[in-house]
Design a protein around this motif. Structure first.
Motif, PDB file in Angstrom:
ATOM      1  N   SER A  38       0.821  -1.219   0.000  1.00  0.00           N
ATOM      2  CA  SER A  38       0.000   0.000   0.000  1.00  0.00           C
ATOM      3  C   SER A  38       0.850   1.262   0.000  1.00  0.00           C
ATOM      4  O   SER A  38       0.420   2.312  -0.490  1.00  0.00           O
ATOM      5  CB  SER A  38      -0.915  -0.001   1.229  1.00  0.00           C
ATOM      6  OG  SER A  38      -0.156  -0.065   2.424  1.00  0.00           O
ATOM      7  N   ARG A  44      -5.569   7.207  -1.731  1.00  0.00           N
ATOM      8  CA  ARG A  44      -6.032   6.703  -0.432  1.00  0.00           C
ATOM      9  C   ARG A  44      -6.992   5.530  -0.558  1.00  0.00           C
ATOM     10  O   ARG A  44      -6.932   4.571   0.204  1.00  0.00           O
ATOM     11  CB  ARG A  44      -6.704   7.839   0.350  1.00  0.00           C
ATOM     12  CG  ARG A  44      -5.747   8.916   0.814  1.00  0.00           C
ATOM     13  CD  ARG A  44      -6.460   9.961   1.660  1.00  0.00           C
ATOM     14  NE  ARG A  44      -5.551  10.988   2.135  1.00  0.00           N
ATOM     15  CZ  ARG A  44      -5.916  12.002   2.900  1.00  0.00           C
ATOM     16  NH1 ARG A  44      -7.199  12.129   3.253  1.00  0.00           N
ATOM     17  NH2 ARG A  44      -5.034  12.894   3.301  1.00  0.00           N
ATOM     18  N   GLU A  45      -7.902   5.629  -1.540  1.00  0.00           N
ATOM     19  CA  GLU A  45      -8.875   4.544  -1.728  1.00  0.00           C
ATOM     20  C   GLU A  45      -8.172   3.259  -2.143  1.00  0.00           C
ATOM     21  O   GLU A  45      -8.488   2.171  -1.643  1.00  0.00           O
ATOM     22  CB  GLU A  45      -9.903   4.948  -2.781  1.00  0.00           C
ATOM     23  CG  GLU A  45     -11.010   3.922  -2.988  1.00  0.00           C
ATOM     24  CD  GLU A  45     -12.031   4.371  -4.017  1.00  0.00           C
ATOM     25  OE1 GLU A  45     -12.943   3.572  -4.324  1.00  0.00           O
ATOM     26  OE2 GLU A  45     -11.917   5.503  -4.521  1.00  0.00           O
ATOM     27  N   SER A  48      -6.382   1.714   0.784  1.00  0.00           N
ATOM     28  CA  SER A  48      -7.321   1.017   1.671  1.00  0.00           C
ATOM     29  C   SER A  48      -7.698  -0.348   1.107  1.00  0.00           C
ATOM     30  O   SER A  48      -7.788  -1.344   1.850  1.00  0.00           O
ATOM     31  CB  SER A  48      -8.570   1.880   1.862  1.00  0.00           C
ATOM     32  OG  SER A  48      -9.540   1.195   2.619  1.00  0.00           O
ATOM     33  N   LYS A  52      -7.103  -4.145   2.537  1.00  0.00           N
ATOM     34  CA  LYS A  52      -8.246  -5.058   2.673  1.00  0.00           C
ATOM     35  C   LYS A  52      -7.985  -6.375   1.950  1.00  0.00           C
ATOM     36  O   LYS A  52      -8.334  -7.455   2.453  1.00  0.00           O
ATOM     37  CB  LYS A  52      -9.505  -4.389   2.109  1.00  0.00           C
ATOM     38  CG  LYS A  52     -10.766  -5.221   2.264  1.00  0.00           C
ATOM     39  CD  LYS A  52     -11.986  -4.484   1.717  1.00  0.00           C
ATOM     40  CE  LYS A  52     -13.237  -5.337   1.874  1.00  0.00           C
ATOM     41  NZ  LYS A  52     -14.442  -4.633   1.342  1.00  0.00           N
TER      42      LYS A  52
END
Length: 270
Positions: A38, A44-45, A48, A52
């Motif tokens: 990451s 940012r999305e 995330s 995940k």
């Protein structure tokens, strides 16, 4: 194969796969997108979703059944991956295809005939639908061939570039033909042009816009010789750069003979 974000929902697909034991026993899952770390992403999305994805791999113990391929910069490699994943490309390659029942894929695929629709809002039902097909193919290998052939047939009948080009050209020619005057007919008079009275000039002047120029060129072209619609279109396209130059300069012409007969415009026809 997609950008790793909420809309494309590759993490959702991974979770469907992780939960469905029947699906995991039938096939492995490959996804293509983003980075493994990451920290390499600037979005940012996406960051995330990367986090995940790692948590789902651990939660459902997907190692050995799941392959995550990072986003590719090599065009040839991207083309090969894209061909097997995008609905129309996959169908044209003979792969039975499952696609969302929302948007374009719902029109491309005839559900149960040339492929399958799945509901992105109902993961259990969708993953079971995929698992059912794969299990049925194991018992009846001809089922795979049937959907493979129907998928290719659907693409070749409705979605080739040739079909798209022919339809687009026919629509444009039909619309244009309605407004094309016969070469033997009297051309309609040009539309009245707005007059602009200048304080510093003793005579009124005309402002010529692109529409009037195109219409006038079109009438003169049709008066010269009986030509086909395609030839007229091509002739106008060749002269487009000259027309653009006129419009950008907002050409002003003093009153005089009929615009269609003026030497001012005829030089753009010759």
């Amino acid at each position: 194969m997609a950008r790793l974000d909420v809309v494309n929902n590759l993490t959702g697909l991974t979770e469907w796969y992780g939960k469905n034991k029947r699906l995991r026993n039938s096939v492995n899952l490959d996804i293509v997108g983003a980075f493994f770390e990451s920290s390499k992403s600037k979005d940012r999305e996406e960051m995330s979703e990367i986090i995940k994805m790692h948590s789902l791999i651990e939660k459902y113990q997907l190692k050995g059944q799941f392959r995550w391929i990072a986003a590719q910069s090599d065009r040839n490699r991207n083309g090969e991956l894209y061909r097997c994943i995008v609905d129309t490309k996959a169908m044209n390659c003979g792969l039975p295809t499952f696609a969302t029942n929302q948007g374009g894929p719902a029109e491309i695929i005839v559900d149960g005939v040339s492929g399958f629709h799945i509901d992105p809002n109902n993961g259990d039902k969708s993953s079971n639908k995929i698992a059912d097909f794969l299990e049925n193919c194991r018992e009846n290998p001809q089922l795979w061939d049937k959907f493979s052939m129907e998928g290719m047939k659907r693409i070749n009948e409705c979605y080739t570039w040739k079909i798209y080009a022919d339809r687009s050209l026919n629509m444009r020619c039909m619309n244009l033909a309605k407004s094309v005057p016969n070469a033997n007919d009297e051309p309609p008079p040009p539309p009245p042009m707005p007059k602009l009275m200048a304080k510093t000039l003793s005579k009124p002047i005309y402002i010529i816009d692109v529409y009037v120029i195109v219409q006038t060129l079109f009438m003169i072209q049709c008066q010269k010789v009986a030509v086909s619609v395609t030839e007229v279109i091509w002739s106008l396209m060749v002269k487009l750069s000259k027309i653009q130059r006129l419009s950008e300069c907002a050409c002003e012409v003093s009153t005089g003979p009929d615009l269609a007969d003026s030497s001012f415009l005829k030089e753009f026809i010759m």
